[in-house]
Design a protein around this motif. Structure first.
Motif, PDB file in Angstrom:
ATOM      1  N   ALA A  83       0.939  -1.051  -0.066  1.00 55.47           N
ATOM      2  CA  ALA A  83      -0.158   0.103   0.031  1.00 55.47           C
ATOM      3  C   ALA A  83       0.717   1.336  -0.066  1.00 55.47           C
ATOM      4  O   ALA A  83       0.269   2.319  -0.223  1.00 55.47           O
ATOM      5  N   ASP A  84       2.215   1.083   0.203  1.00 60.01           N
ATOM      6  CA  ASP A  84       3.039   2.320   0.125  1.00 60.01           C
ATOM      7  C   ASP A  84       3.101   2.768  -1.198  1.00 60.01           C
ATOM      8  O   ASP A  84       3.546   2.156  -2.185  1.00 60.01           O
ATOM      9  N   ARG A  85       3.026   4.071  -1.121  1.00 59.38           N
ATOM     10  CA  ARG A  85       3.268   4.764  -2.546  1.00 59.38           C
ATOM     11  C   ARG A  85       4.783   5.447  -2.667  1.00 59.38           C
ATOM     12  O   ARG A  85       5.689   5.691  -1.753  1.00 59.38           O
ATOM     13  N   SER A  86       5.431   5.312  -3.856  1.00 59.73           N
ATOM     14  CA  SER A  86       6.921   5.574  -4.268  1.00 59.73           C
ATOM     15  C   SER A  86       6.943   6.981  -3.837  1.00 59.73           C
ATOM     16  O   SER A  86       6.153   7.974  -4.345  1.00 59.73           O
ATOM     17  N   ALA A 146       6.804  -4.421  -9.837  1.00 51.49           N
ATOM     18  CA  ALA A 146       6.179  -4.173  -8.593  1.00 51.49           C
ATOM     19  C   ALA A 146       6.094  -2.688  -8.361  1.00 51.49           C
ATOM     20  O   ALA A 146       5.440  -2.177  -7.659  1.00 51.49           O
ATOM     21  N   LEU A 147       7.117  -1.966  -9.012  1.00 48.49           N
ATOM     22  CA  LEU A 147       7.044  -0.168  -8.732  1.00 48.49           C
ATOM     23  C   LEU A 147       5.958   0.174  -9.406  1.00 48.49           C
ATOM     24  O   LEU A 147       5.585   1.284  -8.973  1.00 48.49           O
ATOM     25  N   LEU A 148       5.528  -0.105 -10.639  1.00 49.63           N
ATOM     26  CA  LEU A 148       4.324   0.611 -11.288  1.00 49.63           C
ATOM     27  C   LEU A 148       3.171   0.977 -10.496  1.00 49.63           C
ATOM     28  O   LEU A 148       2.757   2.159 -10.540  1.00 49.63           O
ATOM     29  N   PRO A 149       2.702  -0.051  -9.482  1.00 50.45           N
ATOM     30  CA  PRO A 149       1.379   0.327  -9.194  1.00 50.45           C
ATOM     31  C   PRO A 149       1.817   1.266  -7.965  1.00 50.45           C
ATOM     32  O   PRO A 149       0.772   1.756  -7.502  1.00 50.45           O
ATOM     33  N   THR A 150       2.952   1.478  -7.608  1.00 50.14           N
ATOM     34  CA  THR A 150       3.228   2.311  -6.355  1.00 50.14           C
ATOM     35  C   THR A 150       3.475   3.812  -6.741  1.00 50.14           C
ATOM     36  O   THR A 150       3.618   4.773  -6.183  1.00 50.14           O
ATOM     37  N   LEU A 151       3.579   4.001  -8.246  1.00 52.73           N
ATOM     38  CA  LEU A 151       4.056   5.297  -8.751  1.00 52.73           C
ATOM     39  C   LEU A 151       2.702   6.305  -8.457  1.00 52.73           C
ATOM     40  O   LEU A 151       1.561   5.984  -8.683  1.00 52.73           O
ATOM     41  N   THR A 156      -4.437  -2.338  -3.236  1.00 56.29           N
ATOM     42  CA  THR A 156      -3.554  -3.528  -2.968  1.00 56.29           C
ATOM     43  C   THR A 156      -4.068  -4.970  -3.666  1.00 56.29           C
ATOM     44  O   THR A 156      -3.339  -5.719  -3.618  1.00 56.29           O
ATOM     45  N   THR A 157      -5.356  -4.905  -3.999  1.00 56.08           N
ATOM     46  CA  THR A 157      -6.003  -6.384  -4.512  1.00 56.08           C
ATOM     47  C   THR A 157      -6.514  -6.139  -6.078  1.00 56.08           C
ATOM     48  O   THR A 157      -6.689  -7.141  -6.295  1.00 56.08           O
ATOM     49  N   ALA A 158      -6.858  -5.082  -6.504  1.00 56.46           N
ATOM     50  CA  ALA A 158      -7.486  -4.986  -7.833  1.00 56.46           C
ATOM     51  C   ALA A 158      -6.666  -5.390  -8.608  1.00 56.46           C
ATOM     52  O   ALA A 158      -5.384  -5.300  -8.635  1.00 56.46           O
ATOM     53  N   ARG A 159      -7.310  -5.755 -10.009  1.00 52.28           N
ATOM     54  CA  ARG A 159      -6.542  -6.140 -11.164  1.00 52.28           C
ATOM     55  C   ARG A 159      -5.445  -4.935 -11.421  1.00 52.28           C
ATOM     56  O   ARG A 159      -5.889  -4.248 -11.652  1.00 52.28           O
ATOM     57  N   PHE A 160      -4.280  -5.624 -11.543  1.00 49.82           N
ATOM     58  CA  PHE A 160      -3.033  -5.029 -12.115  1.00 49.82           C
ATOM     59  C   PHE A 160      -2.244  -5.678 -12.961  1.00 49.82           C
ATOM     60  O   PHE A 160      -1.515  -6.579 -12.403  1.00 49.82           O
ATOM     61  N   GLU A 161      -2.481  -5.743 -14.271  1.00 45.53           N
ATOM     62  CA  GLU A 161      -1.775  -6.546 -15.163  1.00 45.53           C
ATOM     63  C   GLU A 161      -0.499  -6.085 -15.864  1.00 45.53           C
ATOM     64  O   GLU A 161      -0.621  -4.855 -16.208  1.00 45.53           O
ATOM     65  N   VAL A 162       0.561  -6.804 -15.867  1.00 50.00           N
ATOM     66  CA  VAL A 162       1.626  -6.232 -16.535  1.00 50.00           C
ATOM     67  C   VAL A 162       2.316  -7.211 -17.361  1.00 50.00           C
ATOM     68  O   VAL A 162       2.458  -8.658 -16.883  1.00 50.00           O
ATOM     69  N   ALA A 163       2.890  -6.747 -18.653  1.00 48.40           N
ATOM     70  CA  ALA A 163       3.665  -7.742 -19.578  1.00 48.40           C
ATOM     71  C   ALA A 163       4.884  -6.982 -19.763  1.00 48.40           C
ATOM     72  O   ALA A 163       4.839  -5.824 -20.512  1.00 48.40           O
ATOM     73  N   ASP A 167      -8.206   1.071 -23.591  1.00 46.98           N
ATOM     74  CA  ASP A 167      -7.304   1.425 -22.808  1.00 46.98           C
ATOM     75  C   ASP A 167      -6.049   0.884 -23.258  1.00 46.98           C
ATOM     76  O   ASP A 167      -5.981  -0.195 -23.562  1.00 46.98           O
ATOM     77  N   TYR A 168      -4.833   1.435 -22.957  1.00 46.43           N
ATOM     78  CA  TYR A 168      -3.509   0.818 -22.869  1.00 46.43           C
ATOM     79  C   TYR A 168      -2.676   1.649 -22.051  1.00 46.43           C
ATOM     80  O   TYR A 168      -2.836   3.080 -21.874  1.00 46.43           O
ATOM     81  N   GLY A 169      -1.636   1.120 -21.167  1.00 53.02           N
ATOM     82  CA  GLY A 169      -0.683   1.655 -20.720  1.00 53.02           C
ATOM     83  C   GLY A 169       0.725   1.069 -21.210  1.00 53.02           C
ATOM     84  O   GLY A 169       0.968  -0.065 -21.392  1.00 53.02           O
ATOM     85  N   ILE A 170       1.823   1.986 -21.148  1.00 49.09           N
ATOM     86  CA  ILE A 170       3.013   1.591 -21.658  1.00 49.09           C
ATOM     87  C   ILE A 170       4.048   2.254 -20.554  1.00 49.09           C
ATOM     88  O   ILE A 170       3.935   3.351 -20.443  1.00 49.09           O
ATOM     89  N   ALA A 171       4.939   1.465 -20.226  1.00 46.28           N
ATOM     90  CA  ALA A 171       6.086   1.838 -19.460  1.00 46.28           C
ATOM     91  C   ALA A 171       7.486   1.678 -20.203  1.00 46.28           C
ATOM     92  O   ALA A 171       7.698   0.384 -20.859  1.00 46.28           O
ATOM     93  N   ALA A 172       8.301   2.513 -19.961  1.00 49.96           N
ATOM     94  CA  ALA A 172       9.677   2.529 -20.901  1.00 49.96           C
ATOM     95  C   ALA A 172      10.602   2.622 -19.820  1.00 49.96           C
ATOM     96  O   ALA A 172      10.848   3.629 -19.207  1.00 49.96           O
ATOM     97  N   LEU A 173      11.612   1.473 -19.916  1.00 48.57           N
ATOM     98  CA  LEU A 173      12.887   2.042 -18.736  1.00 48.57           C
ATOM     99  C   LEU A 173      14.087   1.904 -19.667  1.00 48.57           C
ATOM    100  O   LEU A 173      14.181   1.088 -20.810  1.00 48.57           O
ATOM    101  N   SER A 174      14.462   3.168 -19.566  1.00 49.44           N
ATOM    102  CA  SER A 174      15.670   3.657 -20.296  1.00 49.44           C
ATOM    103  C   SER A 174      16.912   2.470 -20.520  1.00 49.44           C
ATOM    104  O   SER A 174      17.062   1.711 -19.610  1.00 49.44           O
ATOM    105  N   PRO A 175      17.698   2.470 -21.506  1.00 51.96           N
ATOM    106  CA  PRO A 175      18.904   1.720 -21.525  1.00 51.96           C
ATOM    107  C   PRO A 175      19.782   1.683 -20.290  1.00 51.96           C
ATOM    108  O   PRO A 175      20.298   0.642 -19.831  1.00 51.96           O
TER     109      PRO A 175
END
Length: 366
Positions: free
Chosen positions: A197-200, A244-249, A258-265, A344-352
Motif C-alpha cells: 500500500a506504500d506509494r513511491s 512491482a514499482l508501477l502500481p506504487t507510482l 492492494t488487490t484490484a486487477r493490475f496486469e503487466v507484461a 485502454d492501454y498503458g506503456i512503461a519504458a525503462l531507459s537503456p
C-alpha cells in the motif's frame, strides 16, 4: 416600422454592403424591430445554407469514396481529375488510406504519381507512399516524400516492429475497425497480490515538451484522455523490479489499492508500437484518426518521447534508443481507465541505462 416581407429580395441579403448600410440606416432611425427581423431572416438563411452545404459535402464525399474504392485505372484517372480540378473534393490523408487499401500499386503509380501537373505542395503523394509502405507494398517505383515534407522524417523502409499494423476495412457501404490495443498474451509479469500500500516517493519530471511527445499518438487520434509521466531514478533499476514499482507510482491510472486487477507484461517493441499506431491512425470513438501515414508519424513521436530521445533527434537515433529500451504494457482496474477491450492501454519504458522510467496511459473515455 416597416416589416421585412417573406418576398424580400434574397440577393439583397447576400450583399454585405446592403445589410451593413440598411442596418446602420435603420438604427439611426430607431427602427430596431426591423433590425431584429433582419437578423432573424439572416439566421434562418444561414441555417438553410449550412444544411445544404452539409448535404453537398456528404454527397461529394460519397462520390469520392466510390471512385477511390472501385479498383482500376479508369476510376483512378477520373478521381484524380476531380481532386485536381476541385481541391476541396477530398481530404488527402483519408483518400490516401482508401487508395492504398483498394488500388494496385501499378495503377497508383500511373494514375496518381504519374499524373501531369503534380506540384511541390501535393499532400496525397507523401501520404500514399507511407500508406503503401505500411501495408507491405512494393514501393520501389513510387516517389519518396520530398525532403521538406513532414513525413520525410520517417524511415523509407518498414521496420520489423511495424509489421502487423491494423487498418480499417472499408467498402462503398460501410467500414469496420478493430483496434489492437489489448494486453499481449505473452510476457506476463503481474505483481503478486496483495501488493504494498506504500506509494513511491518518486516525482514526475516530464517537461511540457516531453509530455506532448509521449501523448502524441492517442491525442492525434482524439482519444478521450491521455497522460504521461517521467520518473528519474536515483540508481539503476533492474527491469525485474518494474512490475512491482508501477502500481506504487504517483499516477491516477495506477491507483488501484492492494488487490484490484493490475496486469503487466514485458513486451517487444512491436507490441508497443502497434497500439500507438492504432490509436493515432484509426482514432477513438468520436474521431476518425489521422490515417496510416500520419498515424505512423505520431506513433514514432510517442515512441521517441517514451524512449527519451532528444528533441530533434532523427529516426535512426529514435530507433536505436527504442530498441535498447525495456518495454512494458499494463492495464489496471483504476477509475482512470475505461476498462473495456480496445479502449485502454498503458506503456512503461525503462531507459537503456535503467535510470529513467517513462509512462503513457491512454483511455478512450468521454
Amino acid at each position: 416600422m416597416e416589416d421585412i416581407q417573406d418576398g424580400s429580395d434574397q440577393d439583397d441579403f447576400a450583399r454585405g454592403d446592403f445589410v451593413r448600410g440598411e442596418a446602420e440606416r435603420r438604427a439611426a432611425a430607431g427602427d430596431f424591430g426591423y433590425l431584429r427581423e433582419l437578423g432573424e431572416r439572416l439566421a434562418d438563411g444561414y441555417e438553410e445554407a449550412s444544411a445544404r452545404a452539409r448535404t453537398y459535402g456528404e454527397q461529394r464525399a460519397h462520390v469520392v469514396r466510390v471512385l477511390a474504392l472501385t479498383p482500376g485505372r479508369e476510376s483512378l484517372t477520373e478521381l484524380m481529375r476531380l481532386v485536381d480540378g476541385k481541391r476541396s473534393a477530398s481530404d488527402s490523408r483519408g483518400l490516401a488510406s482508401f487508395l492504398a487499401e483498394h488500388q494496385s500499386t501499378d495503377d497508383l503509380a500511373a494514375a496518381v504519381f504519374g499524373r501531369p501537373g503534380v506540384g511541390a505542395t501535393d499532400e496525397l503523394g507523401p501520404c500514399l507512399f507511407h500508406e503503401l509502405l505500411l501495408r507491405g507494398a512494393d514501393v520501389a517505383g513510387i516517389p519518396r516524400p520530398r525532403s521538406s515534407h513532414t513525413l520525410a522524417w520517417l524511415p523509407r523502409r518498414l521496420r520489423d516492429f511495424e509489421a502487423g499494423a491494423e487498418f480499417p476495412r472499408r467498402s462503398v457501404s460501410g467500414s469496420s475497425y478493430g483496434l489492437g490495443t489489448g494486453m499481449p498474451a505473452e510476457g506476463r509479469v503481474d505483481p503478486p497480490v496483495p501488493r504494498t500500500a506504500d506509494r513511491s516517493a518518486l516525482r514526475n519530471s516530464a517537461t511540457r515538451e516531453v509530455h506532448e511527445a509521449i501523448v502524441a499518438a492517442p491525442e492525434s487520434g482524439d482519444w478521450g484522455n491521455a497522460d504521461a509521466w517521467v520518473f528519474q531514478l536515483d540508481e539503476a533499476l533492474d527491469p525485474e523490479r518494474v512490475p512491482a514499482l508501477l502500481p506504487t507510482l504517483p499516477m491516477p491510472c495506477t491507483d488501484v489499492g492492494t488487490t484490484a486487477r493490475f496486469e503487466v507484461a514485458r513486451t517487444p517493441l512491436g507490441d508497443v508500437w502497434r497500439p500507438l499506431f492504432a490509436s493515432a491512425s484509426m482514432g477513438g470513438i468520436y474521431g476518425g484518426g489521422v490515417g496510416g501515414a500520419y498515424g505512423r508519424m505520431w506513433a514514432w513521436r510517442s515512441m521517441a518521447g517514451l524512449a527519451g530521445a532528444a528533441p530533434g533527434a532523427d529516426a535512426e537515433e529514435v530507433e536505436r534508443l527504442a530498441r535498447a529500451t525495456t518495454w512494458f504494457r499494463f492495464e489496471a482496474d483504476s477509475g482512470w481507465f475505461h476498462n473495456e477491450i480496445g479502449s485502454d492501454y498503458g506503456i512503461a519504458a525503462l531507459s537503456p541505462d535503467h535510470r529513467r522510467l517513462a509512462v503513457l496511459a491512454a483511455t478512450d473515455t468521454d
